[in-house]
Write a protein that holds these residues in place. Structure first.
Motif, short mmCIF file in Angstrom:
data_model
loop_
_atom_site.label_atom_id
_atom_site.label_comp_id
_atom_site.label_asym_id
_atom_site.label_seq_id
_atom_site.Cartn_x
_atom_site.Cartn_y
_atom_site.Cartn_z
N LEU A 169 41.40 49.53 48.32
CA LEU A 169 40.80 48.18 48.38
C LEU A 169 40.15 47.86 49.73
O LEU A 169 39.02 47.35 49.76
N PRO A 170 40.80 48.19 50.88
CA PRO A 170 40.16 47.86 52.16
C PRO A 170 38.84 48.58 52.39
O PRO A 170 38.04 48.15 53.23
N THR A 171 38.59 49.68 51.64
CA THR A 171 37.35 50.44 51.85
C THR A 171 36.20 49.89 51.00
O THR A 171 35.06 50.30 51.16
N ASP B 256 32.52 39.74 40.27
CA ASP B 256 32.55 38.44 39.58
C ASP B 256 33.90 38.18 38.95
O ASP B 256 34.29 37.03 38.73
N LEU B 257 34.59 39.27 38.61
CA LEU B 257 35.89 39.16 37.95
C LEU B 257 36.79 40.28 38.45
O LEU B 257 36.35 41.44 38.51
N SER B 258 38.02 39.94 38.83
CA SER B 258 39.00 40.98 39.20
C SER B 258 40.19 40.85 38.28
O SER B 258 40.68 39.73 38.04
N PHE B 259 40.65 41.98 37.79
CA PHE B 259 41.79 41.99 36.88
C PHE B 259 42.92 42.76 37.55
O PHE B 259 42.82 43.98 37.76
N MET B 260 43.98 42.05 37.94
CA MET B 260 45.08 42.69 38.65
C MET B 260 46.18 43.05 37.67
O MET B 260 46.82 42.16 37.10
N LYS C 5 29.87 42.43 37.40
CA LYS C 5 30.69 43.43 38.09
C LYS C 5 32.17 43.04 38.01
O LYS C 5 32.53 41.91 38.32
N ILE C 6 32.96 44.00 37.54
CA ILE C 6 34.40 43.75 37.36
C ILE C 6 35.19 44.77 38.18
O ILE C 6 34.83 45.96 38.21
N LEU C 7 36.24 44.29 38.83
CA LEU C 7 37.18 45.18 39.54
C LEU C 7 38.52 45.12 38.82
O LEU C 7 39.03 44.02 38.56
N GLU C 8 39.05 46.29 38.51
CA GLU C 8 40.38 46.33 37.87
C GLU C 8 41.34 47.13 38.74
O GLU C 8 41.00 48.22 39.20
N PHE D 228 47.85 43.49 47.51
CA PHE D 228 46.45 43.65 47.09
C PHE D 228 45.66 42.34 47.26
O PHE D 228 44.44 42.34 47.16
N LEU D 229 46.38 41.24 47.48
CA LEU D 229 45.75 39.93 47.35
C LEU D 229 44.61 39.68 48.35
O LEU D 229 43.51 39.28 47.95
N GLU D 230 44.89 39.94 49.62
CA GLU D 230 43.89 39.59 50.64
C GLU D 230 42.55 40.28 50.37
O GLU D 230 41.50 39.64 50.36
N ASP D 231 42.60 41.59 50.11
CA ASP D 231 41.35 42.31 49.86
C ASP D 231 40.71 41.90 48.54
O ASP D 231 39.48 41.81 48.44
N THR D 232 41.54 41.63 47.55
CA THR D 232 40.97 41.25 46.25
C THR D 232 40.21 39.93 46.38
O THR D 232 39.10 39.79 45.84
#
Ligand SMILES: C[S@@+](CC[C@H](N)C(=O)[O-])C[C@H]1O[C@@H](n2cnc3c(N)ncnc32)[C@H](O)[C@@H]1O
Length: 217
Positions: A118-120, A126-130, A56-59, A140-144
């Motif tokens: 993001l808060p929702t 497994d991987l986040s791409f900012m 699972k990736i979040l971008e 965005f950092l805290e939620d990421t």
């Protein structure tokens, strides 16, 4: 460009070809002045994704969908990508590109401001791409980090802001000083958070790689 252009050209000459669809999308993005990940970043992402095999990736920052499609293409395990974009014109193009590539079921596009979305979110990634507005990375950092699985990885792209970051704030144009300050704060946070291990790499326009530390058993 931070690194001597000739080194970058040399290194990039060894990168493998992408699918015809992605090569054409990258070319079109360049022509339309849409920012997409640099080729040296593509090389780094390929190695990270091959070794980490994220499911699972979040971008954050889709633009027209190039990097999301790239991460899907290089992944050799089934992957689900959630990507966030707030610019209506790019949302429409990204949707069209995901559809044309037949990836609407694999890549979920969330439309709106990442700071509100993001808060929702509750799933772990497994991987986040900012890769959105650099002045907002700190927001965005805290939620990421909250959304990262243990040992999950956060990759933050373009952290040097075309080289401006290493200049004194007085050498930076007045209108860019807030972004300059916020990006330095962001880098301080990710390098001093005891819950993260971070390395800053001079690849492309600067990349920070952070891993969420687990607990010692
Ligand atoms: C550098 S581009 C992303 C490029 C993309 N990752 C790629 O390589 O193909 C950054 C994108 O983030 C979007 N963006 C900026 N701030 C945002 C925010 N607060 N929420 C959602 N998207 C945002 C911009 O509209 C822009 O399309």
């Amino acid at each position: 460009m931070i690194i001597d252009e000739r080194y970058t050209t040399f290194v990039n000459s060894f990168l493998p070809q992408k699918s015809a669809f992605l090569e054409a999308l990258e070319e079109k993005a360049k022509k339309d002045h849409v920012p997409v990940i640099r080729r040296e970043m593509q090389g780094l992402l390929s190695v990270i994704i091959a070794s980490k095999r994220p499911a699972k990736i979040l971008e954050i920052g889709t633009a027209v969908g190039f990097s999301a499609l790239f991460m899907e293409e290089i992944s050799d395990v089934p992957v689900k990508i959630t990507t966030i974009e707030n610019y209506e014109k790019r949302i429409r193009e990204a949707e069209k590109n995901f559809q044309t590539a037949g990836k609407e079921d694999t890549i979920r596009l969330l439309k709106g401001d990442a700071q509100e979305i993001l808060p929702t979110l509750t799933e772990n990634y497994d991987l986040s791409f900012m890769d959105a507005a650099k002045g907002q990375s700190l927001n965005f950092l805290e939620d990421t980090v909250r959304l990262l699985a243990d040992h999950g990885m956060l990759i933050s792209d373009n952290i040097f802001q075309d080289g401006e970051l290493i200049e004194s704030r007085f050498a930076v144009k007045r209108r860019d000083r807030t972004i300059h300050k916020r990006m330095r704060e962001f880098l301080y946070q990710i390098t001093h958070d005891p819950g993260l291990s971070t390395s800053i790499l001079t690849v492309g326009d600067g990349v920070a790689i952070s891993v969420k530390r687990g607990c010692k058993e």
